[in-house]
Write a protein that holds these residues in place. Structure first.
Motif, PDB file in Angstrom:
ATOM      1  N   GLU A   1      -2.964   2.596  -4.486  1.00 46.59           N
ATOM      2  CA  GLU A   1      -3.097   3.824  -3.702  1.00 46.59           C
ATOM      3  C   GLU A   1      -2.832   5.021  -4.597  1.00 46.59           C
ATOM      4  O   GLU A   1      -1.745   5.171  -5.132  1.00 46.59           O
ATOM      5  CB  GLU A   1      -2.076   3.770  -2.557  1.00 46.59           C
ATOM      6  CG  GLU A   1      -2.111   4.924  -1.610  1.00 46.59           C
ATOM      7  CD  GLU A   1      -3.442   5.055  -0.914  1.00 46.59           C
ATOM      8  OE1 GLU A   1      -4.183   5.981  -1.300  1.00 46.59           O
ATOM      9  OE2 GLU A   1      -3.738   4.250  -0.020  1.00 46.59           O
ATOM     10  N   THR A   2      -3.847   5.867  -4.787  1.00 49.32           N
ATOM     11  CA  THR A   2      -3.641   6.990  -5.702  1.00 49.32           C
ATOM     12  C   THR A   2      -3.578   8.335  -4.994  1.00 49.32           C
ATOM     13  O   THR A   2      -3.441   9.370  -5.626  1.00 49.32           O
ATOM     14  CB  THR A   2      -4.763   7.052  -6.764  1.00 49.32           C
ATOM     15  OG1 THR A   2      -6.005   7.106  -6.095  1.00 49.32           O
ATOM     16  CG2 THR A   2      -4.715   5.862  -7.685  1.00 49.32           C
ATOM     17  N   ARG A   3      -3.688   8.280  -3.662  1.00 49.01           N
ATOM     18  CA  ARG A   3      -3.493   9.553  -2.961  1.00 49.01           C
ATOM     19  C   ARG A   3      -2.009   9.878  -2.982  1.00 49.01           C
ATOM     20  O   ARG A   3      -1.167   8.993  -3.094  1.00 49.01           O
ATOM     21  CB  ARG A   3      -3.957   9.431  -1.507  1.00 49.01           C
ATOM     22  CG  ARG A   3      -5.464   9.565  -1.354  1.00 49.01           C
ATOM     23  CD  ARG A   3      -5.837   9.299   0.076  1.00 49.01           C
ATOM     24  NE  ARG A   3      -5.361   7.980   0.472  1.00 49.01           N
ATOM     25  CZ  ARG A   3      -5.150   7.607   1.717  1.00 49.01           C
ATOM     26  NH1 ARG A   3      -5.356   8.443   2.690  1.00 49.01           N
ATOM     27  NH2 ARG A   3      -4.736   6.398   2.005  1.00 49.01           N
ATOM     28  N   ALA A   4      -1.716  11.115  -2.829  1.00 46.75           N
ATOM     29  CA  ALA A   4      -0.321  11.566  -2.689  1.00 46.75           C
ATOM     30  C   ALA A   4       0.544  11.227  -3.894  1.00 46.75           C
ATOM     31  O   ALA A   4       1.739  10.993  -3.771  1.00 46.75           O
ATOM     32  CB  ALA A   4       0.304  10.974  -1.423  1.00 46.75           C
TER      33      ALA A   4
ATOM     34  N   GLU B   1       1.441  11.640 -11.800  1.00 53.06           N
ATOM     35  CA  GLU B   1       0.339  12.224 -12.553  1.00 53.06           C
ATOM     36  C   GLU B   1       0.891  13.000 -13.733  1.00 53.06           C
ATOM     37  O   GLU B   1       1.960  13.611 -13.635  1.00 53.06           O
ATOM     38  CB  GLU B   1      -0.464  13.171 -11.666  1.00 53.06           C
ATOM     39  CG  GLU B   1      -1.313  12.464 -10.632  1.00 53.06           C
ATOM     40  CD  GLU B   1      -2.118  13.459  -9.812  1.00 53.06           C
ATOM     41  OE1 GLU B   1      -1.839  14.669  -9.889  1.00 53.06           O
ATOM     42  OE2 GLU B   1      -3.030  13.010  -9.093  1.00 53.06           O
TER      43      GLU B   1
ATOM     44  N   ALA C   1      -7.411   6.588 -10.146  1.00 54.97           N
ATOM     45  CA  ALA C   1      -7.631   5.246  -9.601  1.00 54.97           C
ATOM     46  C   ALA C   1      -8.165   4.295 -10.671  1.00 54.97           C
ATOM     47  O   ALA C   1      -7.694   3.160 -10.805  1.00 54.97           O
ATOM     48  CB  ALA C   1      -8.578   5.314  -8.416  1.00 54.97           C
TER      49      ALA C   1
ATOM     50  N   PRO D   1       2.227   4.487  -1.067  1.00 52.84           N
ATOM     51  CA  PRO D   1       1.674   5.363  -2.094  1.00 52.84           C
ATOM     52  C   PRO D   1       2.702   5.692  -3.171  1.00 52.84           C
ATOM     53  O   PRO D   1       3.899   5.691  -2.919  1.00 52.84           O
ATOM     54  CB  PRO D   1       1.271   6.627  -1.313  1.00 52.84           C
ATOM     55  CG  PRO D   1       2.034   6.572  -0.051  1.00 52.84           C
ATOM     56  CD  PRO D   1       2.400   5.149   0.221  1.00 52.84           C
TER      57      PRO D   1
ATOM     58  N   ASP E   1       0.811  -1.227   0.000  1.00 57.26           N
ATOM     59  CA  ASP E   1       0.000   0.000   0.000  1.00 57.26           C
ATOM     60  C   ASP E   1       0.844   1.278   0.000  1.00 57.26           C
ATOM     61  O   ASP E   1       0.328   2.372   0.180  1.00 57.26           O
ATOM     62  CB  ASP E   1      -0.969  -0.006   1.188  1.00 57.26           C
ATOM     63  CG  ASP E   1      -0.263  -0.187   2.520  1.00 57.26           C
ATOM     64  OD1 ASP E   1       0.985  -0.338   2.509  1.00 57.26           O
ATOM     65  OD2 ASP E   1      -0.937  -0.197   3.557  1.00 57.26           O
TER      66      ASP E   1
ATOM     67  N   GLU F   1      -9.449  12.556 -10.022  1.00 54.62           N
ATOM     68  CA  GLU F   1     -10.342  11.440  -9.730  1.00 54.62           C
ATOM     69  C   GLU F   1     -10.198  10.263 -10.693  1.00 54.62           C
ATOM     70  O   GLU F   1     -10.553   9.139 -10.357  1.00 54.62           O
ATOM     71  CB  GLU F   1     -11.799  11.927  -9.773  1.00 54.62           C
ATOM     72  CG  GLU F   1     -12.201  12.675  -8.522  1.00 54.62           C
ATOM     73  CD  GLU F   1     -13.586  13.281  -8.642  1.00 54.62           C
ATOM     74  OE1 GLU F   1     -14.271  12.988  -9.653  1.00 54.62           O
ATOM     75  OE2 GLU F   1     -13.974  14.033  -7.740  1.00 54.62           O
TER      76      GLU F   1
END
Ligand code: ZN
Length: 254
Positions: free
Chosen positions: A236-239, A98, A120, A84, A82, A117
């Motif tokens: 995990e796509t946060r951060a 990104e 993910a 990130p 997990d 958004e």
């Protein structure tokens, strides 16, 4: 804890376990302690013999064994899937950033995904496409090596199974098998290919498996140690970091 201590070796139905006996004048009833990073210990009244302490432990053997198993499982190192900012392919991490893309795509060993958004969903699509290509190749290679034929391969999102095999000759595999080292995926593939001719787990099945893949037990152990973490994996796509801002006047990414 004051009092005289001694060590005993217990045979719990064939499993040898080391225990510490601690004698205390303040204790009236024997008490067993087990914990992570701590030996199995029994605290007993001062005049208790080693044999009586061993008997007391033996009378609780199934409880002790369950506890020891649990501790062992909890102490198994986590893979840290997990983390990130990375995805995993064949046991190796690949950085995710990104960028101005509509779909996830690999560029110079880095995976670039759409920002926000959509990240993910794009990641998941990419993973499943990667898994399909990889598993198709792996199944074809192993089927050829073992001289068996299958009708169809389905790559699915299964929460509880790694693979299955239908009497119609369809093999289903979990897309998450693209994440661990190849030896692990290979074990699941060979396991299912053998089920095409031997649909049960009879002695004949395990014999065939050992012949086809002599070191299958290592992969099976890896799966039982880490399968839980792998099964519940979601990218995990946060951060996620954004691709560096253009450094040249022409707006070309560095
Ligand atoms: Zn099986």
């Amino acid at each position: 804890m004051s009092g005289q201590a001694s060590g005993i070796t217990l045979d719990l139905d064939g499993e040898l376990v080391q225990a510490e006996v601690v004698r205390s004048p303040r204790v009236r009833v024997a008490r067993i302690q087990i914990g992570a990073q701590r030996p199995l210990r029994i605290i007993v009244p001062a005049d208790t013999s080693d044999e009586d302490a061993a008997d007391a432990l033996r009378s609780k053997r199934s409880w002790i064994r369950d506890k020891l198993r649990l501790i062992e499982r909890q102490e198994t190192p986590r893979l840290g899937l997990d983390r990130p900012g990375v995805v995993w392919i064949n046991g190796a991490a690949m950085q995710v950033i990104e960028g101005d893309v509509r779909f996830a795509r690999e560029q110079d060993g880095v995976l670039v995904v759409p920002a926000g958004e959509q990240a993910a969903e794009a990641l998941l699509r990419w993973y499943r496409r990667r898994a399909r290509e990889y598993l198709r190749e792996l199944v074809a290679t192993e089927a050829k090596r073992l001289g068996c034929t299958f009708r169809r391969l389905a790559v699915r999102d299964q929460r509880t199974r790694w693979g299955s095999c239908a009497p119609t000759g369809t093999i289903s595999l979990n897309w998450r098998l693209v994440i661990p080292p190849r030896s692990v995926a290979r074990y699941v593939v060979v396991h299912e290919l053998i089920h095409l001719s031997i649909p049960n787990h009879s002695k004949a099945f395990w014999r065939a498996l050992s012949t086809a893949l002599p070191d299958w037990e290592q992969a099976a152990t890896w799966l039982s140690d880490h399968g839980h973490e792998l099964r519940s994996y979601a990218p995990e796509t946060r951060a996620l970091r954004r691709r560096g801002t253009p450094t040249s006047a022409w707006g070309v990414d560095a």
